[in-house]
Design a protein around this motif. Structure first.
Motif, PDB file in Angstrom:
ATOM      1  N   ARG A 100     104.850   6.300  53.942  1.00 34.33           N
ATOM      2  CA  ARG A 100     103.557   5.731  53.557  1.00 34.33           C
ATOM      3  C   ARG A 100     102.555   6.025  54.665  1.00 34.33           C
ATOM      4  O   ARG A 100     102.944   6.331  55.803  1.00 34.33           O
ATOM      5  CB  ARG A 100     103.659   4.226  53.299  1.00 34.33           C
ATOM      6  CG  ARG A 100     103.929   3.384  54.526  1.00 34.33           C
ATOM      7  CD  ARG A 100     104.128   1.918  54.132  1.00 34.33           C
ATOM      8  NE  ARG A 100     104.285   1.045  55.283  1.00 34.33           N
ATOM      9  CZ  ARG A 100     105.397   0.906  55.974  1.00 34.33           C
ATOM     10  NH1 ARG A 100     106.481   1.580  55.639  1.00 34.33           N
ATOM     11  NH2 ARG A 100     105.454   0.080  56.999  1.00 34.33           N
ATOM     12  N   ARG A 102      99.589   4.488  56.976  1.00 32.55           N
ATOM     13  CA  ARG A 102      99.019   3.243  57.487  1.00 32.55           C
ATOM     14  C   ARG A 102      97.957   3.615  58.505  1.00 32.55           C
ATOM     15  O   ARG A 102      98.251   4.118  59.576  1.00 32.55           O
ATOM     16  CB  ARG A 102     100.115   2.369  58.114  1.00 32.55           C
ATOM     17  CG  ARG A 102      99.631   0.982  58.537  1.00 32.55           C
ATOM     18  CD  ARG A 102     100.812   0.066  58.824  1.00 32.55           C
ATOM     19  NE  ARG A 102     101.599   0.549  59.950  1.00 32.55           N
ATOM     20  CZ  ARG A 102     102.905   0.310  60.094  1.00 32.55           C
ATOM     21  NH1 ARG A 102     103.570  -0.367  59.186  1.00 32.55           N
ATOM     22  NH2 ARG A 102     103.544   0.756  61.153  1.00 32.55           N
ATOM     23  N   HIS A 201     101.815   7.420  49.590  1.00 31.11           N
ATOM     24  CA  HIS A 201     101.429   6.023  49.330  1.00 31.11           C
ATOM     25  C   HIS A 201     100.714   5.454  50.554  1.00 31.11           C
ATOM     26  O   HIS A 201     101.182   5.573  51.688  1.00 31.11           O
ATOM     27  CB  HIS A 201     102.683   5.198  49.037  1.00 31.11           C
ATOM     28  CG  HIS A 201     102.404   3.725  48.935  1.00 31.11           C
ATOM     29  ND1 HIS A 201     101.732   3.165  47.866  1.00 31.11           N
ATOM     30  CD2 HIS A 201     102.695   2.686  49.777  1.00 31.11           C
ATOM     31  CE1 HIS A 201     101.629   1.858  48.057  1.00 31.11           C
ATOM     32  NE2 HIS A 201     102.208   1.555  49.205  1.00 31.11           N
ATOM     33  N   HIS A 202      99.579   4.813  50.321  1.00 31.86           N
ATOM     34  CA  HIS A 202      98.803   4.191  51.389  1.00 31.86           C
ATOM     35  C   HIS A 202      99.077   2.687  51.414  1.00 31.86           C
ATOM     36  O   HIS A 202      98.955   2.006  50.395  1.00 31.86           O
ATOM     37  CB  HIS A 202      97.293   4.436  51.196  1.00 31.86           C
ATOM     38  CG  HIS A 202      96.877   5.823  51.593  1.00 31.86           C
ATOM     39  ND1 HIS A 202      97.447   6.964  51.050  1.00 31.86           N
ATOM     40  CD2 HIS A 202      95.950   6.259  52.492  1.00 31.86           C
ATOM     41  CE1 HIS A 202      96.874   8.034  51.593  1.00 31.86           C
ATOM     42  NE2 HIS A 202      95.974   7.631  52.469  1.00 31.86           N
ATOM     43  N   ALA A 203      99.484   2.221  52.603  1.00 32.00           N
ATOM     44  CA  ALA A 203      99.808   0.792  52.750  1.00 32.00           C
ATOM     45  C   ALA A 203      98.534  -0.035  52.766  1.00 32.00           C
ATOM     46  O   ALA A 203      97.485   0.426  53.206  1.00 32.00           O
ATOM     47  CB  ALA A 203     100.592   0.584  54.029  1.00 32.00           C
TER      48      ALA A 203
END
Length: 203
Positions: A100, A102, A201-203
């Motif tokens: 991911r 962050r 995927h971006h947290a």
């Protein structure tokens, strides 16, 4: 031969031996993360040992060159930054590793050997872009290439290069025709780091 000359001769032998040990540990670290079943914990432990041995080698050279005391502190050499967290209950190995974004860092979450402990490794956006640019160049100029070819002339740690390569494989942006070799898929490799970054995927 004076006592000083004899001592320097012995120190030189030690430095050469330590250099060989360092290179062997680096090679073992690289081998640990090749193929399908990457052993990241072992690779990082070997990488840390190699850096510690390099510290000893540099200390030995400083002593040989007449330094009163070493300016290289082995204790200051640390392994690749990571974060470990333990949660109750075994987890499904098939769910790991996962990635991911962050902030401006790529985060890999892996699963320890006990299948309970999670750990994290980080690749800054700047290093990610360097690796992607190198992969893009190799993917267009060679049919196959190795992780060592990607790492050549990069200043980021080897484990970060392997981490980005593992992500690209998970995203089906790279293929591994055989152990230790990578190639672009039939539809080619994306040249833009932004396009790949945005797919994570971006947290």
């Amino acid at each position: 031969m004076s006592e000083t000359a004899k001592l320097n001769q012995e120190l030189s032998k030690i430095a050469r031996t330590l250099n060989d040990v360092r290179e062997t540990l680096f090679e073992c670290s690289r081998e640990s993360v090749k193929g399908e079943d990457s052993e990241w914990h072992k690779a990082e432990a070997l990488f840390s040992l190699a850096k510690s041995v390099d510290g000893l080698r540099r200390q030995t050279l400083l002593l040989m060159n007449g330094a009163a005391e070493s300016r290289v502190a082995v204790g200051a050499i640390s392994p690749p930054k990571g974060k470990v967290s333990a949660k109750a209950g075994k987890k499904n190995k098939k769910d790991y590793p996962h990635y991911r974004v962050r902030g401006r860092s790529l985060i890999k979450t892996g699963l320890g050997r006990d299948e309970k402990t999670e750990y994290e490794h980080i690749v800054p956006r700047s290093e990610f872009e360097k690796v992607i640019a190198k992969v893009a160049a190799l993917a267009t100029s060679r049919k196959e290439f190795t992780a060592e070819a990607v790492q050549e002339n990069l200043d980021c740690p080897m484990y970060q290069t392997y981490m980005v390569l593992a992500l690209l494989r998970q995203m089906d942006l790279l293929e591994m025709p055989r152990r230790g070799s990578y190639q672009a898929p039939a539809n080619g490799f994306p040249s833009s780091p932004d396009a790949i970054w945005d797919q994570v995927h971006h947290a």
